[in-house]
Design an enzyme around this catalytic site. Structure first.
Site, short mmCIF file in Angstrom:
data_model
loop_
_atom_site.label_atom_id
_atom_site.label_comp_id
_atom_site.label_asym_id
_atom_site.label_seq_id
_atom_site.Cartn_x
_atom_site.Cartn_y
_atom_site.Cartn_z
N GLY A 26 12.96 -14.01 -14.47
CA GLY A 26 11.53 -13.97 -14.23
C GLY A 26 10.71 -13.53 -15.43
O GLY A 26 11.01 -13.87 -16.58
N TYR A 170 6.16 2.27 7.69
CA TYR A 170 6.49 1.33 6.62
C TYR A 170 5.93 -0.05 6.90
O TYR A 170 6.21 -0.66 7.94
CB TYR A 170 8.01 1.23 6.45
CG TYR A 170 8.42 0.27 5.37
CD1 TYR A 170 8.21 0.56 4.02
CD2 TYR A 170 9.02 -0.96 5.68
CE1 TYR A 170 8.59 -0.32 3.02
CE2 TYR A 170 9.40 -1.84 4.69
CZ TYR A 170 9.19 -1.52 3.36
OH TYR A 170 9.56 -2.40 2.36
#
Length: 316
Positions: A26, A170
């Site tokens: 990446g 979360y």
């Protein structure tokens, strides 16, 4: 849309040392390749050493007089692993000219904890890089080095509570935004403290805009789950013309922030195109929460306490 900054000729970085985290794929791989092609000696700080060596082989030959590319293993989610890497580098004593804090994880579907008990995205994206930078500060100071932290557009809408970094409920993408906002706040506060205490370094941040890398898959599919609708939608949007950068163009942003003569400490850079999604380097919009000095001070104190890494408060 911000104004594009004039691009400079490719720098000659022979004789200089750069370290890029998450450099096996990446954007990190693209940034590391740019350093190597400019002649720098490059350390690929990666979790998987075999993948790091594969990435290094794809860089091609350095220019005459250019430095080698080497691989160092580190898991940014583990403070013990970060300390091991820094101990090895400090033992070598090589001045470090560029540190690019790039490695990251994106939106695991379930809350996961690091070996030290922190939410995995915060541990990898922020706390690991905070500790890494602090422990390598002596080498950066020797070189008058520049630190670049790779942030994200998700920082714009994120919230950050320095007194509660362990978090409560979360939500995958909200947690990612918090970790990236923390990374941006750290980058700006590092430059401020560096000037205040005379460390002789500079720090800035960059974000790549809209870009599709394996980050969009490996995070949301952690544990074998299928990528969710947010990941699938963003992947399609970022591939539309003008709404996303490819990896090669996105990697120019952190490299520009690290090496360009006009790149300033305490600044934030991003693509100059529509909504900062694509285009050449320009000045990025700094979210109001990233400019708040009380938030920055609170984050710094909390990060030192959680990592056990303390930065000096003077020139000594």
């Amino acid at each position: 849309m911000s104004k594009a900054l004039p691009l400079e000729p490719a720098p000659d970085l022979r004789g200089r040392l750069a370290l890029v985290t998450g450099a096996n794929s990446g954007i990190g791989s693209g940034v590391a390749r740019r350093f190597a092609q400019a002649g720098a000696e490059v350390v690929l700080a990666v979790r998987n050493a075999a993948k790091g060596r594969e990435a290094a082989q794809r860089f091609g030959d350095p220019p005459p007089g250019g430095g080698p590319v080497r691989v160092e293993q580190v898991d940014l989610a583990s403070l013990a692993s970060v300390r091991d890497l820094c101990a090895r580098l400090n033992a070598e004593g090589r001045p470090l000219h560029y540190l690019v804090n790039n490695a990251g994880i994106l939106a695991p579907p379930q809350r996961s904890l690091s070996p030290d008990g922190f939410e995995l995205q915060l541990a990898t994206n922020h706390l690991g890089h905070f500790a890494l930078t602090g422990l390598l500060l002596p080498l950066l100071r020797q070189a008058g080095g520049r630190v670049v932290s790779v942030a994200s557009l998700t920082a714009r809408t994120a919230r950050l509570s320095p007194g509660d970094l362990r978090g409560g409920r979360y939500r995958p993408y909200a947690a990612h935004g918090t970790s990236k906002l923390a990374q941006l706040v750290f980058a700006l506060e590092l430059d401020r403290r560096g000037r205040l205490h005379g460390w002789g370094i500079s720090s800035n941040a960059a974000h790549p805009g809209g870009v599709v890398t394996n980050l969009q898959v490996t995070g949301p599919t952690l544990g074998g789950h299928r990528a969710g609708p947010v990941a699938r939608l963003s992947t399609r949007i970022y591939r539309l013309p003008g709404l996303g950068n490819d990896v090669a163009r996105a990697s120019l942003l952190p490299f520009f922030a690290a090496t360009a003569g006009r790149a300033e400490g305490g600044a934030y850079y991003g693509p100059a195109g529509f909504a900062e999604l694509a285009g050449p380097p320009g000045r990025a919009k700094v979210p109001a929460r990233a400019r708040d000095t009380r938030t920055a001070a609170g984050l710094w104190t909390a990060s030192e306490a959680l990592t056990g890494v303390a930065f000096p408060d003077s020139e000594d």
